[in-house]
Scaffold this active site. Structure first.
Site, PDB file in Angstrom:
ATOM      1  N   HIS A  78       3.264  -3.222   7.157  1.00  0.00           N
ATOM      2  CA  HIS A  78       2.219  -2.240   6.859  1.00  0.00           C
ATOM      3  C   HIS A  78       2.094  -1.242   8.002  1.00  0.00           C
ATOM      4  CE1 HIS A  78       0.144  -4.305   3.393  1.00  0.00           C
ATOM      5  NE2 HIS A  78       0.877  -5.313   3.864  1.00  0.00           N
ATOM      6  N   GLU A  96       1.378  -5.150  11.118  1.00  0.00           N
ATOM      7  CA  GLU A  96       0.898  -3.764  11.212  1.00  0.00           C
ATOM      8  C   GLU A  96       1.689  -3.062  12.306  1.00  0.00           C
ATOM      9  OE1 GLU A  96      -1.322  -2.335   9.297  1.00  0.00           O
ATOM     10  OE2 GLU A  96      -2.181  -4.051   8.228  1.00  0.00           O
ATOM     11  N   GLU A 105       1.707   3.728   3.075  1.00  0.00           N
ATOM     12  CA  GLU A 105       2.159   3.168   4.352  1.00  0.00           C
ATOM     13  C   GLU A 105       3.689   3.256   4.380  1.00  0.00           C
ATOM     14  OE1 GLU A 105       0.210  -0.619   4.723  1.00  0.00           O
ATOM     15  OE2 GLU A 105      -1.769   0.279   4.453  1.00  0.00           O
ATOM     16  N   HIS A 109       0.866  -1.180   0.000  1.00  0.00           N
ATOM     17  CA  HIS A 109       0.000   0.000   0.000  1.00  0.00           C
ATOM     18  C   HIS A 109       0.906   1.233   0.000  1.00  0.00           C
ATOM     19  CE1 HIS A 109      -3.179  -2.719   2.004  1.00  0.00           C
ATOM     20  NE2 HIS A 109      -3.428  -2.629   0.714  1.00  0.00           N
TER      21      HIS A 109
END
Length: 344
Positions: free
Chosen positions: A165, A229, A73, A70
């Site tokens: 991420h 994450e 990010e 992404h």
């Protein structure tokens, strides 16, 4: 010619080169460090690093580490770029084969999550679906899959993949990892210890195979894979990289082949483990999502709470409370609008 000019032309580092050539189709090129380490730029934003012939691999492993699937990010991208610069500058020696991937350079340049399609839904062959034909992100996912297969076939040792991420939403648990579902597989204790070393103290066990990058690498390559994450989305240059010290130092330790720190006692008492109990999908025009747009990841809902409905289904939380992660009503039909989890 220095290794930097061999690999990155006039750019000062890997990230600058990737952003500067985000729309270019670059051919493979390679260079070598004085210690014999070979660095191959396999494609734009993708580096394969092979230790010198005389360098041992004490942990008997090969690693794939990805970021920027992404494009907005950015913190994990900056962390990986810094580690590459350290290696190229001779700050430490590489011990294990690496494949380092910046996933979506055009989206990185624009500062967007993606351009035409969410790349982290295009793996495990999903890029072949008719609706994605001709999209650059589908072609990139196909290219990444192919390079990962080649890497897995070329290097022995346990393969691990960490897809890094940061989250769109705030989170009650800042750092957490998702473990893709593979039938009959349990999380190895040493992987749990690595997550804790990286300051990741929450783990979600997924309940079915998906089309994420980590699901592809676990199911198709046999890797121990995690989507990790690490905090909140921020633009390039606005990240407080001191908040990412854990993952940076843990990866550097693995890259160098150093032993793991002394294992923590009672790992699973420190690593909070959840299991996914429901994947919420956008079912179409009648789909109504009752989770507010500003709700944080890991917000808990009491039994009986209605979380979504459509013309044929009303979903209520069962007899145990459920928490939500990745809530997002603005996804295409058929894609995930959130995951519901419970403590394991």
């Amino acid at each position: 010619m220095t290794v930097y000019s061999d690999l990155f032309s006039n750019s000062p580092d890997w990230l600058d080169h990737t952003l500067s050539h985000a729309s270019d189709n670059l051919s493979e090129t390679r260079s070598q460090l004085p210690d014999g380490t070979i660095i191959v730029r396999k494609a734009l934003g993708i580096l394969e690093l092979i230790p010198g012939a005389n360098q041992s691999n004490p942990n008997d492993e090969a690693l794939i580490v990805s970021a920027g699937v992404h494009g907005n990010e950015t913190a994990p991208i900056e962390v990986l770029n810094g580690l590459v610069s350290e290696l190229l500058n001779g700050d430490w020696q590489l011990a294990c084969p690496l494949l380092l991937i910046l996933g979506n350079p055009p989206a990185m340049v624009k500062g967007d999550r993606f351009l035409d399609a969410n790349m982290n839904r295009l793996f495990h062959g999903a890029h072949q679906k008719p609706e994605y034909q001709g999209l650059p992100e589908a072609a990139r996912a196909r290219q990444i899959e192919s390079l990962c297969r080649d890497f897995q076939a070329s290097h022995s040792g346990q393969l691990s993949h960490y897809d890094l991420h940061t989250a769109i939403r705030p989170s009650q648990r800042e750092k957490f990892a998702l473990y893709p579902f593979v039938e009959g597989r349990e999380v190895p204790a040493q992987q749990c210890e690595f997550l804790l070393e990286a300051d990741v103290e929450t783990l979600l066990l997924q309940h079915k195979a998906g089309t994420t990058f980590s699901s592809f690498s676990s199911s198709q390559l046999g890797a121990e894979s995690f989507t990790v994450e690490l905090g909140k989305v921020r633009p390039f240059g606005q990240n407080d990289l001191s908040r990412f010290t854990g993952i940076r130092e843990a990866l550097r330790r693995r890259f160098r082949g150093q032993p793991a720190p002394q294992p923590a006692k009672a790992t699973f008492k420190r690593l909070t483990v959840f299991k996914v109990v429901q994947e919420i999908l956008n079912t179409g025009p009648s789909f109504v999502f009752h989770v507010p747009d500003d709700v944080a990841n890991f917000t808990e809902y009491a039994p009986g709470t209605v979380l979504w409905e459509d013309e044929s289904t009303t979903y209520r939380v069962g007899d145990q409370a459920e928490s939500i992660v990745f809530p997002n009503r603005d996804v295409p039909v058929g894609q995930r609008a959130g995951l519901l989890i419970r403590p394991r």
